[in-house]
Design a protein around this motif. Structure first.
Motif, mmCIF file in Angstrom:
data_model
loop_
_atom_site.group_PDB
_atom_site.id
_atom_site.type_symbol
_atom_site.label_atom_id
_atom_site.label_comp_id
_atom_site.label_asym_id
_atom_site.label_seq_id
_atom_site.Cartn_x
_atom_site.Cartn_y
_atom_site.Cartn_z
ATOM 1 N N ASP A 17 6.268 20.793 -6.334
ATOM 2 C CA ASP A 17 6.383 19.933 -7.741
ATOM 3 C C ASP A 17 6.446 18.898 -7.940
ATOM 4 N N GLY A 18 6.038 18.219 -7.012
ATOM 5 C CA GLY A 18 6.551 16.516 -6.336
ATOM 6 C C GLY A 18 7.448 15.842 -7.092
ATOM 7 N N ILE A 19 9.124 16.748 -6.720
ATOM 8 C CA ILE A 19 10.284 16.320 -6.455
ATOM 9 C C ILE A 19 9.941 15.782 -5.183
ATOM 10 N N GLY A 20 10.453 14.051 -5.231
ATOM 11 C CA GLY A 20 10.855 13.755 -4.110
ATOM 12 C C GLY A 20 12.015 13.558 -3.547
ATOM 13 N N VAL A 21 11.935 13.195 -2.293
ATOM 14 C CA VAL A 21 13.636 13.257 -1.773
ATOM 15 C C VAL A 21 13.259 11.684 -0.393
ATOM 16 N N THR A 22 13.862 11.055 -0.390
ATOM 17 C CA THR A 22 13.644 9.938 0.353
ATOM 18 C C THR A 22 14.106 9.754 1.904
ATOM 19 N N VAL A 23 13.311 9.493 2.971
ATOM 20 C CA VAL A 23 13.745 9.216 4.002
ATOM 21 C C VAL A 23 14.440 8.958 4.489
ATOM 22 N N ALA A 24 15.382 9.251 4.875
ATOM 23 C CA ALA A 24 16.658 7.747 5.616
ATOM 24 C C ALA A 24 15.640 7.288 6.445
ATOM 25 N N PRO A 25 15.670 5.640 6.417
ATOM 26 C CA PRO A 25 15.187 4.352 7.236
ATOM 27 C C PRO A 25 15.368 4.897 8.853
ATOM 28 N N GLU A 77 8.977 2.627 2.349
ATOM 29 C CA GLU A 77 9.773 3.471 1.962
ATOM 30 C C GLU A 77 9.239 4.981 2.860
ATOM 31 N N VAL A 78 9.361 5.552 3.139
ATOM 32 C CA VAL A 78 8.976 7.393 2.872
ATOM 33 C C VAL A 78 9.997 8.067 2.363
ATOM 34 N N VAL A 79 8.610 9.031 1.570
ATOM 35 C CA VAL A 79 8.765 10.329 0.664
ATOM 36 C C VAL A 79 8.343 11.107 1.004
ATOM 37 N N LEU A 80 9.190 12.693 1.268
ATOM 38 C CA LEU A 80 8.832 13.755 0.774
ATOM 39 C C LEU A 80 9.062 14.566 -0.334
ATOM 40 N N PHE A 121 0.860 -1.317 -0.254
ATOM 41 C CA PHE A 121 -0.256 0.206 -0.080
ATOM 42 C C PHE A 121 1.199 1.435 -0.334
ATOM 43 N N ARG A 122 0.110 2.250 0.120
ATOM 44 C CA ARG A 122 0.715 3.866 -0.523
ATOM 45 C C ARG A 122 0.223 4.703 0.259
ATOM 46 N N LEU A 123 0.350 5.095 1.136
ATOM 47 C CA LEU A 123 -0.392 6.464 1.758
ATOM 48 C C LEU A 123 0.457 7.517 1.743
#
Length: 199
Positions: free
Chosen positions: A95-103, A88-91, A63-65
């Motif tokens: 503009d929809g450009i994402g950065v993955t949050v470090a686990p 995965e957690v992405v901020l 799933f994706r929330l």
């Protein structure tokens, strides 16, 4: 808030043969499997209805929330249970450009009712103004139907049979679910206190 099902229940995970037997359909004929696609549809519908009523995911999938903001930056409740892992957690910015949050910055607090994404420090990462956060996770009670508790297996069979028997009925009330099904799933329903304030 938007919850998206990333993967669907695989055909192999569905108990089509057992459901055919539950309906007491004839066997040993050349066209034994002619209704399998229809039966699969009723099983999927029954699983979805029970998941919606209980807030529990029965067969495991991804799933994706997506959220515009944290409801609570000290711990974000996830809308379904049980959650096995957060992948995965992405901020994303506006503009929809994402950065993955470090686990290393978050952890999963497992709970049979309200699992939560928790910060390792005091607060979850800040969501960019006008942006969003996307949380990808795996949820489900079992990988296949046979791994579910017996009462949930029976509830799915009863509800799918109800849908099959009344497939042409249009006069049933909204949210109609047979008593036998509601009594079997009652203990799995999520209990919400204080109007779901922390949910």
């Amino acid at each position: 808030m938007m919850l998206t099902e990333e993967t669907e229940i695989g055909q192999a995970a569905l108990p089509v043969a057992a459901f055919r037997a539950h309906l007491r359909q004839g066997t040993g004929f050349a066209g034994d499997g002619v209704q399998d696609e229809v039966l699969e549809g009723f099983l999927r519908a029954a699983l979805s209805a029970i998941e919606a009523r209980t807030g529990k995911i029965l067969i495991a999938r991804a799933f994706r929330l997506s959220l515009a903001d944290w409801r609570d930056a000290t711990g974000q409740a996830l809308p379904v249970a049980p959650v096995g892992a957060v992948s995965e957690v992405v901020l994303a910015d506006r503009d929809g450009i994402g950065v993955t949050v470090a686990p290393a910055l978050y952890r999963l607090e497992r709970d049979s009712q309200r699992p939560r994404l928790m910060p390792v420090a005091a607060l979850l990462p800040v969501i960019p103004r006008g942006g969003s956060v996307r949380i990808s996770f795996e949820a489900g009670m079992a990988a296949e139907f046979d791994g579910l508790p017996a009462d949930l297996r029976q509830a799915v069979m009863l509800l799918a049979a109800h849908y099959y028997e009344y497939r042409d009925e249009t006069g049933l009330g909204a949210g109609c679910m047979p008593f036998g099904v509601t009594s079997l799933i009652e203990r799995y329903r999520t209990v919400r206190l204080l109007g779901g304030g922390a949910a």
